[in-house]
Design a protein around this motif. Sequence first.
Motif, PDB file in Angstrom:
ATOM      1  N   GLY A 175      32.918  91.014  37.076  1.00  0.00           N
ATOM      2  CA  GLY A 175      31.575  90.509  36.822  1.00  0.00           C
ATOM      3  C   GLY A 175      31.289  89.262  37.629  1.00  0.00           C
ATOM      4  O   GLY A 175      30.203  89.082  38.183  1.00  0.00           O
ATOM      5  N   GLN A 176      32.297  88.369  37.719  1.00  0.00           N
ATOM      6  CA  GLN A 176      32.110  87.160  38.512  1.00  0.00           C
ATOM      7  C   GLN A 176      31.922  87.493  39.993  1.00  0.00           C
ATOM      8  O   GLN A 176      31.100  86.914  40.683  1.00  0.00           O
ATOM      9  N   LEU A 177      32.707  88.477  40.503  1.00  0.00           N
ATOM     10  CA  LEU A 177      32.584  88.867  41.896  1.00  0.00           C
ATOM     11  C   LEU A 177      31.204  89.456  42.179  1.00  0.00           C
ATOM     12  O   LEU A 177      30.573  89.157  43.194  1.00  0.00           O
ATOM     13  N   ARG A 178      30.779  90.302  41.206  1.00  0.00           N
ATOM     14  CA  ARG A 178      29.460  90.886  41.396  1.00  0.00           C
ATOM     15  C   ARG A 178      28.378  89.811  41.376  1.00  0.00           C
ATOM     16  O   ARG A 178      27.430  89.833  42.150  1.00  0.00           O
ATOM     17  N   GLY A 179      28.532  88.810  40.534  1.00  0.00           N
ATOM     18  CA  GLY A 179      27.577  87.714  40.472  1.00  0.00           C
ATOM     19  C   GLY A 179      27.535  86.939  41.774  1.00  0.00           C
ATOM     20  O   GLY A 179      26.477  86.626  42.299  1.00  0.00           O
ATOM     21  N   ARG A 180      28.692  86.651  42.343  1.00  0.00           N
ATOM     22  CA  ARG A 180      28.731  85.939  43.618  1.00  0.00           C
ATOM     23  C   ARG A 180      28.120  86.798  44.733  1.00  0.00           C
ATOM     24  O   ARG A 180      27.401  86.295  45.586  1.00  0.00           O
ATOM     25  N   PHE A 181      28.401  88.061  44.737  1.00  0.00           N
ATOM     26  CA  PHE A 181      27.860  88.960  45.752  1.00  0.00           C
ATOM     27  C   PHE A 181      26.340  88.997  45.685  1.00  0.00           C
ATOM     28  O   PHE A 181      25.654  88.902  46.697  1.00  0.00           O
ATOM     29  N   TYR A 182      25.777  89.072  44.509  1.00  0.00           N
ATOM     30  CA  TYR A 182      24.342  89.103  44.345  1.00  0.00           C
ATOM     31  C   TYR A 182      23.705  87.795  44.793  1.00  0.00           C
ATOM     32  O   TYR A 182      22.663  87.773  45.407  1.00  0.00           O
ATOM     33  N   SER A 235      24.874  85.795  47.138  1.00  0.00           N
ATOM     34  CA  SER A 235      24.930  85.785  48.597  1.00  0.00           C
ATOM     35  C   SER A 235      23.816  86.646  49.196  1.00  0.00           C
ATOM     36  O   SER A 235      23.167  86.261  50.153  1.00  0.00           O
ATOM     37  N   THR A 236      23.578  87.808  48.608  1.00  0.00           N
ATOM     38  CA  THR A 236      22.507  88.676  49.089  1.00  0.00           C
ATOM     39  C   THR A 236      21.154  88.006  48.939  1.00  0.00           C
ATOM     40  O   THR A 236      20.312  88.040  49.823  1.00  0.00           O
ATOM     41  N   SER A 237      20.936  87.328  47.847  1.00  0.00           N
ATOM     42  CA  SER A 237      19.676  86.649  47.608  1.00  0.00           C
ATOM     43  C   SER A 237      19.463  85.526  48.615  1.00  0.00           C
ATOM     44  O   SER A 237      18.373  85.341  49.132  1.00  0.00           O
ATOM     45  N   MET A 238      20.487  84.769  48.935  1.00  0.00           N
ATOM     46  CA  MET A 238      20.386  83.697  49.916  1.00  0.00           C
ATOM     47  C   MET A 238      20.050  84.254  51.299  1.00  0.00           C
ATOM     48  O   MET A 238      19.244  83.693  52.043  1.00  0.00           O
ATOM     49  N   ALA A 239      20.654  85.382  51.658  1.00  0.00           N
ATOM     50  CA  ALA A 239      20.368  86.005  52.946  1.00  0.00           C
ATOM     51  C   ALA A 239      18.915  86.462  53.025  1.00  0.00           C
ATOM     52  O   ALA A 239      18.256  86.319  54.057  1.00  0.00           O
ATOM     53  N   ASP A 240      18.404  87.008  51.924  1.00  0.00           N
ATOM     54  CA  ASP A 240      17.007  87.446  51.893  1.00  0.00           C
ATOM     55  C   ASP A 240      16.059  86.270  52.075  1.00  0.00           C
ATOM     56  O   ASP A 240      15.081  86.349  52.813  1.00  0.00           O
ATOM     57  N   ARG A 241      16.371  85.180  51.367  1.00  0.00           N
ATOM     58  CA  ARG A 241      15.515  84.000  51.489  1.00  0.00           C
ATOM     59  C   ARG A 241      15.519  83.476  52.918  1.00  0.00           C
ATOM     60  O   ARG A 241      14.475  83.122  53.472  1.00  0.00           O
ATOM     61  N   SER A 242      16.697  83.406  53.517  1.00  0.00           N
ATOM     62  CA  SER A 242      16.805  82.921  54.890  1.00  0.00           C
ATOM     63  C   SER A 242      16.022  83.808  55.849  1.00  0.00           C
ATOM     64  O   SER A 242      15.344  83.321  56.758  1.00  0.00           O
ATOM     65  N   SER A 243      16.094  85.115  55.648  1.00  0.00           N
ATOM     66  CA  SER A 243      15.371  86.050  56.504  1.00  0.00           C
ATOM     67  C   SER A 243      13.858  85.871  56.366  1.00  0.00           C
ATOM     68  O   SER A 243      13.129  85.875  57.366  1.00  0.00           O
TER      69      SER A 243
END
Length: 226
Positions: free
Chosen positions: A28-35, A37-45
């Motif tokens: 669950g923690q790994l999935r939380g970190r992965f999500y 990271s994906t959100s940060m990439a979207d914002r940057s894009s």
Amino acid sequence: MAQARISAKASEGAQQPQPQQQQQQSGGQLRGRFYRSTSMADRSSRLLENLDQLELRVEAFRDAASAMEQEKEILLEMIHNIQNSQDMRHISEGEREELNLTANRLMGRTLTVEVSVETIRNAQQQESLLHATKMIDEIVNKLLDDLEDAKMRLMSLYGACTSDVPAGPIDQKFQSVVIGCAIEDQKKIKRRLETLLRNLENSEKSITLLEHQKASVRQSCNSKQD
């Protein structure tokens, strides 16, 4: 006593997490970190896309301001040409005075519009611009001394600024100087030379017309004397 020991062991077992539970929590923690990271990439894009769009608008804004600068120069030149045209010399004094008042009013209103687009230059580009400006000014300052020679020299400078096949010789030194200028400065230098050559052409036409009129007057006087 034995019952108490059994109860204590049962309690310890209940408090300790099972391996499977630990794995689920870790996942669950790994999935939380992965999500995250994906959100940060979207914002940057998204931010990068917005900046790209703004860059296009900034360039369009600068182009529009440059166009307004050119329009101001053209308007002032046209008003000046009307005031100094031959037609203005062949109307009544009252009409000429009235037209000059209108022209001066239009020129004053045009001058109230301030448009300035600053060009970003490095030290070398700044030096090249000053050198090119000095070369043009030296010719302009000698216009009255020899109009024809000044025109030929200005044409050689203009030929160094255009990609078209020049009609005459090219000033190679001036060309090397202009190449060292910023792109926007190169365009302004070319526009200035075009304006100078147009003014010279108009002046030559005025001089030719004036000489023709003087010759006609002399011929008419000679005919009357005969």
